[in-house]
Design an enzyme around this catalytic site. Structure first.
Site, mmCIF file in Angstrom:
data_model
loop_
_atom_site.group_PDB
_atom_site.id
_atom_site.type_symbol
_atom_site.label_atom_id
_atom_site.label_comp_id
_atom_site.label_asym_id
_atom_site.label_seq_id
_atom_site.Cartn_x
_atom_site.Cartn_y
_atom_site.Cartn_z
ATOM 1 N N ASP A 143 35.917 88.456 120.726
ATOM 2 C CA ASP A 143 35.562 87.063 120.452
ATOM 3 C C ASP A 143 36.592 86.169 121.128
ATOM 4 O O ASP A 143 37.749 86.145 120.726
ATOM 5 C CB ASP A 143 35.553 86.790 118.945
ATOM 6 C CG ASP A 143 34.386 87.476 118.233
ATOM 7 O OD1 ASP A 143 33.922 88.520 118.736
ATOM 8 O OD2 ASP A 143 33.960 86.972 117.181
ATOM 9 N N LYS A 208 29.082 81.704 120.114
ATOM 10 C CA LYS A 208 29.488 81.622 118.702
ATOM 11 C C LYS A 208 29.938 80.213 118.399
ATOM 12 O O LYS A 208 30.562 79.562 119.243
ATOM 13 C CB LYS A 208 30.625 82.642 118.493
ATOM 14 C CG LYS A 208 31.292 82.635 117.149
ATOM 15 C CD LYS A 208 32.319 83.783 117.063
ATOM 16 C CE LYS A 208 33.219 83.629 115.861
ATOM 17 N NZ LYS A 208 34.264 84.683 115.795
ATOM 18 N N LYS A 244 26.042 83.707 117.183
ATOM 19 C CA LYS A 244 26.834 84.000 115.985
ATOM 20 C C LYS A 244 27.372 82.710 115.375
ATOM 21 O O LYS A 244 28.327 82.142 115.883
ATOM 22 C CB LYS A 244 27.992 84.941 116.333
ATOM 23 C CG LYS A 244 28.939 85.214 115.157
ATOM 24 C CD LYS A 244 30.038 86.195 115.527
ATOM 25 C CE LYS A 244 31.073 86.308 114.417
ATOM 26 N NZ LYS A 244 32.205 87.190 114.768
#
Lengths: 312, 291
Positions: A143, A208, A244
């Site tokens: 991430d 995300k 996400k």
């Protein structure tokens, strides 16, 4: 120098990708709360949401022991029902090797934040080294945070090049690009950043919403803007990018509204943990609590579940 | 000119806010003469669930306050009710299905105020009476102390619409529990007015949550809700059975008063430290005696 650059660069970008109707988005997402999801479909939704959770601990006080209990929770969210496993655990790079040890052969993936999370304020060289370290330690997913400073000063090419460099450093590991929506401030910027990222990431990678370290995190509104960007990208290129939302999703009810948004915007093919995740920690217990409610017919106490923060 | 009749659609006090039932349902309340008086929220099991969540949120900080402070807050509530006792007395007579005397209603309000004052006094004294230093045959201090159980469900009296309610609330909250109470369904109006007084008292939102509605709809959820640690109820034989069966599943403490016994809520038996004990847990600690 960068200040006058921004409006022109932004205009060029929006000429290409289009802007967002903010009022329309807000109206649209309000409707997601009105769907009546009961009994079997509710249970399906709850179980689906469990399988999409990236169970997260990102604190300075994380220890191998804390990661061990998190991994146990990820493998078996609740002992009395056949609850599915979560999608992944999400930890700092230094905790990846501990997670690897405790997860063993289970299908639960390891996601590691990297690139000087959460601010991203470190030299590119350092950030890339951190990504390689996480991957070498055994992270299945990375991430990253984008360079918001560069984005806000209009240096879109720089933002994109950095993402591309991280994609390379990831190798076979999947990448999730954190836009940190609260620092981008407008829906237009969120759409712009989504499109910039999607042009350089691969099928199976994610965008995300946020780090969970700022005041405003995932909302149905910014989730919707990003889902629509994913849809437009998919229709234009055929590349399916995952999504996400992270931070702020604490109740099972909220998660069902997010899933409704996914189904009604991207369709059933995104209702899988390969294309949709929830970055959360307390959400998981509320999900299993509601699953237990469906199973037993009785409302449950939150402290009856492992790893609960509540005790009253 | 004839004034337009102002009929109320009151809301109930849950989590420090005034809510309607999530179901949107109401039931009509008639006054003693049989005229329509107000639409009262017909709360559901989901409202009960939400009220329990609100009580859980308020619980830890309420339990953490000093007993002295809890006593002060409950005493101040009594003060406020005393000052507005006419309003409450009127609520009792207005909604009563029986023609009741104004003096009887005033007596009920006075007794309710006295009951709050009584339990407010116990706040910083119950530990002296119920806790103990136990003699043990080893070099240890051995203490027994009390702790609140947590969230307590209350099913209030049908007849004594105010005194029956307060007599259950006061002993439960004084020790640090939070409560979710189902008001009298025959006359829910005093509970509505009480909610309006609670909102302006110093009692933190969520410590007392009041629901109106039909007991037959709410009692099964009171019985099975695992987050409720105890239920204190005036209940019919059927309701007692439902409570006992549901509570067994969740290992919940149940204390019932038989509705058919025509309970005298003015009785001294409702002013006792053992009413507080009904919603307490004991904790015993061994501590080595230093050299």
């Amino acid at each position: 120098m960068s200040a006058p650059l921004a409006p022109k660069a932004l205009k060029r970008l929006f000429d290409k990708i289009g802007t967002v109707d903010a009022v329309g988005i807000e109206e649209r997402v309000l409707k997601y709360g009105t769907r009546s999801i009961k009994t079997d479909s509710k249970l399906w939704g709850l179980r689906c949401a469990v399988s999409m959770v990236d169970l997260t601990t990102l604190e300075g006080k994380d220890t191998p022991g804390k990661v061990a209990s998190l991994c146990q929770k990820a493998i078996e969210p609740h002992e009395f029902s056949d609850t599915p496993k979560v999608a992944a655990v999400c930890v700092y790079p230094s905790m990846v090797k501990h997670a690897r040890k405790y997860l063993g052969v289970s299908p639960v993936k390891i996601a590691s934040v990297a690139t000087a999370f959460p601010s991203g304020q470190a030299p590119l060289k350092t950030r890339l080294a951190e990504v390689r370290y996480a991957v070498a330690q055994g992270a299945d997913e990375v991430d990253m945070v984008i360079n918001r400073g560069a984005f806000l000063s209009g240096e879109y090419a720089l933002v994109q090049d950095e993402i591309a460099a991280v994609v390379q450093a990831c190798g076979k590991s999947a990448l999730k690009v954190i836009l940190e929506v609260s620092e981008l401030e407008t829906y237009d910027s969120i759409r712009a950043a989504s499109c910039l990222a999607m042009q350089v990431i691969r099928e199976g990678d994610f965008i995300k919403t946020s780090t969970g370290k700022t005041g405003l995190n995932a909302t149905l509104g910014n989730n919707q803007v990003m889902l629509e960007a994913i849809r437009d990208h998919y229709l234009a290129t055929g590349v399916a990018i995952g999504m996400k939302p992270a931070g702020g999703i604490r109740s099972a009810k909220q998660s069902l509204q997010f899933l409704t948004a996914v189904k009604e915007t991207l369709g059933d093919r995104w209702l899988t943990n390969k294309r949709y995740r929830f970055g959360a920690s307390s959400l998981l217990n509320d999900l299993v609590r509601q699953i237990e409610k469906q199973r037993t017919g009785a409302y449950q106490a939150p402290y009856a579940f492992s790893e609960a923060a509540e005790s009253y | 000119m004839k004034r337009l009749l102002i009929t109320k659609t009151p809301k109930v006090y849950v989590g420090g806010a005034f809510i309607r039932s999530e179901s949107g349902r109401v039931f009509a309340m008639k006054d003693a003469d049989g005229n329509f008086f107000a639409n009262i929220p017909q709360c559901t099991r989901k409202d009960l669930r939400n009220a329990v969540e609100a009580a859980a949120k308020a619980g830890p900080s309420w339990a953490k306050r000093t007993p002295y402070n809890r006593g002060q807050i409950i005493y101040r509530l009594a003060e406020m009710i005393e000052a507005r006792s006419l309003e409450l007395a009127e609520a009792i007579t207005l909604g009563s299905t029986k023609k009741s005397l104004v003096t009887a209603a005033r007596n009920e309000v006075a007794a309710s105020v006295d009951r709050l004052v009584y339990y407010a006094g116990w706040a910083d004294k119950l530990e002296q009476v119920l806790g103990n230093v136990n003699p043990v045959a080893a070099p240890y201090f051995n203490f027994t102390m009390t702790e609140p159980m947590g969230i307590v469900g209350l099913i209030a009296s049908q007849e004594a619409s105010l005194l029956g309610l307060i007599s259950l609330i006061a002993p439960a909250i004084v020790a640090g529990n939070t409560v979710v109470a189902s008001a009298s369904e025959l006359n829910p109006y005093p509970a509505v007015v009480l909610g309006e007084m609670l909102a302006t008292s110093d009692l933190p939102g969520g410590v007392v949550n009041l629901l109106t509605g039909f007991h037959r709809e709410l009692v099964p959820t009171f019985a099975t809700h695992a987050h409720l640690r105890a239920v204190i109820a005036e209940a019919t034989a059927d309701e007692r059975k439902t409570l006992a069966l549901g509570a067994a599943e969740t290992v919940k403490r149940i204390h019932t008063f038989k509705a058919e016994d025509n309970i005298n809520w003015y009785s001294d038996s409702f002013e006792s430290v053992y009413r507080i004990q009904d919603t307490l847990e004991y904790k015993t600690v061994w501590h080595p005696i230093g050299a």
